[in-house]
Motif scaffolding. Sequence first.
Motif, short mmCIF file in Angstrom:
data_model
loop_
_atom_site.label_atom_id
_atom_site.label_comp_id
_atom_site.label_asym_id
_atom_site.label_seq_id
_atom_site.Cartn_x
_atom_site.Cartn_y
_atom_site.Cartn_z
N THR A 160 -11.47 -0.43 2.69
CA THR A 160 -10.89 0.79 2.63
C THR A 160 -11.14 1.54 3.78
O THR A 160 -12.13 1.39 4.66
CB THR A 160 -11.76 1.43 1.42
OG1 THR A 160 -12.91 1.83 1.79
CG2 THR A 160 -11.40 0.51 0.03
N TYR A 165 -14.16 0.34 -3.95
CA TYR A 165 -12.85 -0.08 -4.33
C TYR A 165 -12.53 0.15 -5.64
O TYR A 165 -11.35 0.65 -6.01
CB TYR A 165 -12.58 -1.69 -4.13
CG TYR A 165 -11.26 -2.14 -4.38
CD1 TYR A 165 -10.38 -2.00 -3.67
CD2 TYR A 165 -11.48 -2.94 -5.51
CE1 TYR A 165 -9.24 -2.68 -3.67
CE2 TYR A 165 -10.00 -3.41 -6.14
CZ TYR A 165 -9.00 -3.34 -5.17
OH TYR A 165 -7.72 -3.87 -5.55
N ASN A 169 -3.13 0.40 -1.42
CA ASN A 169 -4.00 1.72 -1.96
C ASN A 169 -4.43 1.31 -3.26
O ASN A 169 -3.71 1.18 -4.08
CB ASN A 169 -3.06 2.62 -1.89
CG ASN A 169 -3.50 4.12 -2.47
OD1 ASN A 169 -4.63 4.20 -2.74
ND2 ASN A 169 -2.94 5.14 -2.18
N SER A 187 0.80 -1.08 -0.06
CA SER A 187 -0.12 0.00 0.16
C SER A 187 0.78 1.21 -0.03
O SER A 187 1.15 1.68 1.11
CB SER A 187 -0.98 -0.03 1.08
OG SER A 187 -1.49 -1.35 1.33
N THR A 213 -13.32 -6.21 -0.08
CA THR A 213 -13.88 -4.72 0.55
C THR A 213 -15.61 -4.73 0.72
O THR A 213 -16.04 -4.06 1.75
CB THR A 213 -13.39 -3.68 -0.26
OG1 THR A 213 -14.14 -4.03 -1.53
CG2 THR A 213 -12.16 -3.64 -0.45
#
Length: 356
Positions: free
Chosen positions: A274, A65, A294, A2, A248
């Motif tokens: 997230t 996402y 990320n 990330s 997610t």
Amino acid sequence: MSRIRGGRAVALAMLAALTLAVTGCATEEPAPTATGGQPAASGGAGTMKEGLKIAFLPKQVNNPYFDASDNKGGKVAVEEFKGVYSQTGPSEASPSAQVSYINTLSQQGTDVIVVSANDKDAICGALNEARQAGAKVITYDSDTNPTCRDLFINQASAEGIAASQIKLISEAVGPDGGEIAILSATANATNQNAWIEMMKTELAKPENSKLKLVDTVYGDDDDQKSFQEAQGLLAKHPDLKGIISPTTVGVAAAARYLSGSEYKGKVQLTGLGTPNQMRAFVKDDTVKSFALWNPSDLGYLAAYTGGALASGMITGKEGDKFTAGKLGEYTVGKDGTVLLGDPFVFTKDNIDDFDF
């Protein structure tokens, strides 16, 4: 679930992370180097060709996402190297639905198709037809069979994700361990299945012997179904101590269920989510920690990789190097994979540092 650029130095280096399991690369002859393009954006030879049509095809549109990965990452990259960006795809995570979009993109003369596969084999025929028509195929988030694409952008290694997920649930459950379950996305999702297999390997290690995996269920990346599957797990396994949801949609739905139930604080939850989805659940102590790369960096890297490949700056062979804008230099690894980075863990102490 990330490497972040945003002025927060601590997280910047790490957040480039998490992600999938994949392999493979089909090497094709490089396209001739474009003339009149912008200055070289790669460590390889040549320049980035301007005007490239780069289309993102996520598992499903209107998913937070993929909104982050595509519209806040891929689009930014494409605009940087003066390409033409688009996003298209089904509203439900369906392999058969993705096929028609691939066919349309091919007919439109798309230069690069960036796709997150709902099934590793089901879309292969359409992708190979698109490649034969001249498109470069980049997979991201969830890979296809390696023979169906040119390169795969792996948000993190399967081993890294699995180890992270088991470590987080172990810490949350505590030293006494207990029964745990997995709430996954679709039963055929390449990345999910790779992570689950690696989690089983992690659970077989002596240090994790007190954790017992008792069930794996699938919410199909649908909020309501994931909510119901989380509810069903607790009804079926009254002694359950923890849930891992490496998706997610699933982790947010499970957190919503737990936060309003008698199980809050008794059943632990972690997964891939997230910050914006999970912030409230971390702050009310429904969730102690979760992880993710990320997603905007993932889409950004995928776009630059596709652009470099379509411009002939790289061929896709192992060892090829290129620079992906603000993310810096990357190297094509074994089996045509490009690894974004390592896992990043979000907690109450750092979650407000991020906005995606």
